[in-house]
Design an enzyme around this catalytic site. Structure first.
Site, mmCIF file in Angstrom:
data_model
loop_
_atom_site.group_PDB
_atom_site.id
_atom_site.type_symbol
_atom_site.label_atom_id
_atom_site.label_comp_id
_atom_site.label_asym_id
_atom_site.label_seq_id
_atom_site.Cartn_x
_atom_site.Cartn_y
_atom_site.Cartn_z
ATOM 1 N N TYR A 144 82.738 -8.214 34.260
ATOM 2 C CA TYR A 144 82.748 -6.630 34.564
ATOM 3 C C TYR A 144 83.981 -5.943 33.875
ATOM 4 C CZ TYR A 144 84.086 -3.009 38.058
ATOM 5 O OH TYR A 144 84.480 -1.672 38.674
ATOM 6 N N ASP A 240 88.474 -7.834 27.081
ATOM 7 C CA ASP A 240 88.802 -7.215 28.088
ATOM 8 C C ASP A 240 89.771 -7.903 28.911
ATOM 9 O OD1 ASP A 240 89.107 -5.964 30.581
ATOM 10 O OD2 ASP A 240 86.840 -5.130 30.446
ATOM 11 N N LYS A 268 95.949 -3.090 34.727
ATOM 12 C CA LYS A 268 96.437 -3.847 35.863
ATOM 13 C C LYS A 268 97.876 -4.239 35.639
ATOM 14 C CE LYS A 268 92.215 -5.379 37.724
ATOM 15 N NZ LYS A 268 91.763 -4.669 39.093
HETATM 16 C C1 LIG Z 1 87.883 -7.266 33.300
HETATM 17 C C2 LIG Z 1 88.143 -5.728 33.991
HETATM 18 N N1 LIG Z 1 87.670 -4.704 33.273
HETATM 19 C C3 LIG Z 1 87.603 -3.628 33.488
HETATM 20 C C4 LIG Z 1 88.006 -3.164 34.804
HETATM 21 C C5 LIG Z 1 87.996 -1.915 35.398
HETATM 22 O O1 LIG Z 1 89.311 -1.288 35.760
HETATM 23 P P1 LIG Z 1 89.892 -0.074 36.525
HETATM 24 O O2 LIG Z 1 89.400 -0.760 37.941
HETATM 25 O O3 LIG Z 1 91.116 0.255 36.219
HETATM 26 O O4 LIG Z 1 88.965 0.925 36.105
HETATM 27 C C6 LIG Z 1 88.639 -4.240 35.643
HETATM 28 C C7 LIG Z 1 88.584 -3.935 37.253
HETATM 29 O O5 LIG Z 1 88.805 -4.832 37.838
HETATM 30 C C8 LIG Z 1 88.245 -5.631 35.409
HETATM 31 O O6 LIG Z 1 88.530 -6.494 36.100
#
Ligand SMILES: Cc1ncc(COP(=O)(O)O)c(C=O)c1O
Length: 442
Positions: A144, A240, A268
């Site tokens: 994700y 990521d 986060k």
């Molecule tokens: C691995 C990863 N990348 C990107 C995101 C997207 O972040 P945001 O919810 O701050 O847009 C998340 C959200 O949970 C994530 O777990």
């Protein structure tokens, strides 16, 4: 034991008149028995509007890594507030917080501030395209990278089991043509795409530990193998680390696995619950934002959230933080496994530092295909029994620990978890794995 949540239910019904579904993000709507409303939290504990206390393993879906109301973090933010919300111009915290990130993330030379992980992933992709002059990117199924049209692909199979379709109504279907899907953990799958002579791949995006689909660690040598493949083919490697950053180690998975990506996406845990994200990495790639790559955002580098970044990194730099995360994470995972065994329930439990995943119905979970076979409905029923016993856990099976969680909290939780498992088995029977041949279409 909590029987019902009358005030939460009432507030949720009222909120539905002003917010679609009564929630601020659709994912929160999946909470059983219905979304709860909270008054506040302290340390590892949250209190709902009905006055019930919970040990919190949701932690705002991950960011609240220091626990609720951490004194140093609260003090840093409170100190900034009277000085104004945002300037749209430079201030000292921009470089002070950036220096703290650079000091932590191995090999990073520059930082770009952003507001959410979804935004930061998008600027990372744009930078990679500009740096390579290529258009497409490799995405691993089950990973994700936020909710944008470009990335919300190949995350969960649709009703026909397909991963190569748009993930949401309203999505630009053209986004699919920019993505090549690879299988997490399988180097040959990435190699087949990257070594294709006519490939037009700017970047490989990965969650270096697949936290969004099972907390699955990379097989030995896999991340280094991706690094070598990217070097061989002139492709950028993007970690990521929205979940893993500042959580698995101070320098995230890049530090833990000793592999240097070209770009790291952070959010986060970076600011203990305040809304900020960052891309950190190679100067030549990030400096393109001064040479024709547009990176914009009214709130980028906002002083209040950068005060939070600085205070959070300071707190996470205290000695003993990461060994304690590992100790508590292991204790929780072992405790949950023991409770599941005691009631003869088949379930795998994965753990990476302070992130734990329960996978009902599975003997083990090392692949995304295995993850998909888990019994999600059973787990959702379990979360209600956990709530009744004062444990707030995410739907989907992932658990987060903060620095505020103690061994005693973990032990209390394990006890409640055992009771919740027994109650769930009594009502719905044991979990069942879906009949899964290990493959997913697309
Ligand atoms: C691995 C990863 N990348 C990107 C995101 C997207 O972040 P945001 O919810 O701050 O847009 C998340 C959200 O949970 C994530 O777990």
């Amino acid at each position: 034991m909590i029987d019902s949540w009358p005030t939460s239910a009432r507030l949720w019904h009222r909120t539905k008149a002003s917010l679609p579904g009564g929630v601020s993000t659709g994912m929160r709507g999946s909470m059983r028995p219905h979304p709860l409303f909270f008054r506040g939290g302290r340390g590892s504990t949250l209190t709902d509007v009905d006055g019930n206390n919970y040990l919190d393993y949701v932690l705002g879906w991950g960011p609240v890594i220091l626990g609720h109301g951490h004194p140093g973090l609260t003090e840093a933010v409170t100190r900034r507030l009277p000085l104004g919300a945002t300037f749209g111009a430079g201030h000292e915290l921009e470089y002070l917080a950036a220096e703290a990130v650079l000091e932590a993330v191995p090999g990073a030379e520059r930082v770009l501030w952003s507001n959410t992980g979804s935004e930061a992933d998008q600027i990372a992709l744009r930078l990679a395209r500009a740096a390579t002059g290529r258009n497409r990117f490799v995405k691993m199924t089950g990973h994700y990278h936020g909710w944008s049209d470009a990335f919300l692909l190949g995350y969960r199979p649709d009703a026909e089991g397909r991963l190569d379709k748009p993930a949401t109504k309203g999505q630009n279907s053209g986004a699919l043509s920019d993505v090549s899907m690879a299988t997490w953990g399988d180097l040959d799958s990435a190699a087949a795409i990257l070594r294709e002579p006519a490939q037009d791949i700017a970047a490989v995006f990965v969650e270096p530990v697949l936290c969004n689909s099972g907390v699955i660690a990379p097989p030995d040598g896999y991340l280094a193998g991706l690094r070598a493949l990217c070097d061989e083919t002139g492709t950028l490697l993007v970690f990521d680390e929205v979940i893993t950053g500042f959580r698995l180690a101070r320098g995230g998975a890049a530090e833990l696995y000793g592999v240097r990506p070209d770009l790291v996406v952070l959010a986060k845990a970076l600011a203990g619950g305040y809304p900020v994200a960052a891309v950190a990495g190679r100067a030549d790639v990030l400096d393109q934002s001064t040479r024709g790559v547009v990176h914009a955002g009214t709130y980028n580098g906002n002083p209040v959230v950068l005060a939070a970044v600085q205070a959070t990194i300071e707190a996470l730099s205290e000695p003993g933080v990461y060994p304690a995360f590992e100790d508590h994470g292991r204790r929780l995972a072992d405790g949950l496994r023991g409770a599941l065994d005691r009631y003869d329930v088949t379930a795998a439990v994965n753990q990476a530092g302070p992130v734990v995943q329960v996978l009902p119905g599975l003997d083990r979970c090392d692949t995304f295909a295995q993850f998909l076979a888990g019994d999600q409905e059973w787990y959702d029923a379990l979360t209600v029994e956990l709530l009744r016993r004062g444990v707030f856990a995410l739907p989907g099976g992932r658990w987060y620990l903060s620095t505020a969680h103690t061994r005693a909290d973990v032990d209390t939780t394990v006890q409640a978890f055992g009771e919740a498992v027994a109650a769930t088995v009594a009502v719905t029977g044991p979990p069942r794995a879906a009949l899964c041949d290990g493959s997913v279409a697309g």
